[in-house]
Design a protein around this motif. Structure first.
Motif, PDB file in Angstrom:
ATOM      1  N   CYS A  39      43.153  -0.823  57.131  1.00 49.92           N
ATOM      2  CA  CYS A  39      43.060  -1.633  58.340  1.00 49.92           C
ATOM      3  C   CYS A  39      43.947  -1.048  59.445  1.00 49.92           C
ATOM      4  O   CYS A  39      43.749  -1.325  60.618  1.00 49.92           O
ATOM      5  N   ARG A 125      40.193  -7.639  53.326  1.00 47.46           N
ATOM      6  CA  ARG A 125      41.376  -8.088  54.043  1.00 47.46           C
ATOM      7  C   ARG A 125      42.514  -8.488  53.119  1.00 47.46           C
ATOM      8  O   ARG A 125      43.617  -8.780  53.582  1.00 47.46           O
ATOM      9  N   CYS A 128      45.582  -6.571  53.631  1.00 46.22           N
ATOM     10  CA  CYS A 128      46.327  -6.966  54.832  1.00 46.22           C
ATOM     11  C   CYS A 128      47.340  -8.041  54.454  1.00 46.22           C
ATOM     12  O   CYS A 128      48.464  -8.048  54.939  1.00 46.22           O
TER      13      CYS A 128
HETATM   14 ZN    ZN Z   1      44.891  -5.818  58.467  1.00 47.84          ZN
END
Ligand code: ZN
Length: 149
Positions: A39, A125, A128
């Motif tokens: 990301c 995600r 993240c």
């Molecule tokens: Zn991220």
């Protein structure tokens, strides 16, 4: 369930907009950098330990809303913990985010950490959300940097 998801999203956005404990911590006893290449999230975590107690923890960095919100929530849930409790908390959260089975933990007991669990629905995600926790662990273990795989 939709109302709950809205609430979780709001918690994430609020932490991203007004992160708790953001900024370099001075003095600090430990620090580490974390990078999530999937990301592009980059975080630096600073810890001030006294004995085996976390007196303070702060973060700096750039990344998506989830990575920043997770770092912000992490600083609030780790501060003041001591010894084994610190590692148990990190393991608990990473498990909540990555375990194959849906977590059965009571969302009310988890407080704002529950908001992170919503990320499970978006597998790319999850890294993240775990970045801040892995980076904290690296700081405590005196590793300079960690990259999610
Ligand atoms: Zn991220």
């Amino acid at each position: 369930m939709d109302d709950l998801n809205d609430l979780y999203q709001e918690i994430i956005l609020s932490h991203n907009k007004r992160p708790r404990n953001e900024g370099e911590l001075d003095p600090h006893s430990n620090e580490a950098e974390g990078y999530n290449p999937l990301c592009g999230d980059k975080l630096k975590i600073y810890v001030q330990q006294e004995g085996d107690k976390i007196e303070a923890v702060q973060f700096t960095g750039e990344g998506c809303a989830i990575s920043r919100a997770s770092a912000s929530i992490m600083t609030e849930s780790i501060k003041g913990l001591e010894g084994k409790a610190v590692y148990e908390k990190i393991a608990e959260v990473v498990e909540l985010l990555t375990a194959k089975e849906e977590p059965t933990a009571d969302p009310f007991e988890l407080g704002e950490l529950a908001a992170l669990i919503g990320v499970r629905k978006f597998p790319p995600r999850v890294k993240c959300a775990t970045l801040a926790w892995h980076t904290l662990l690296a700081a405590l273990r005196e590793k300079e940097s960690v990259t999610t795989e």
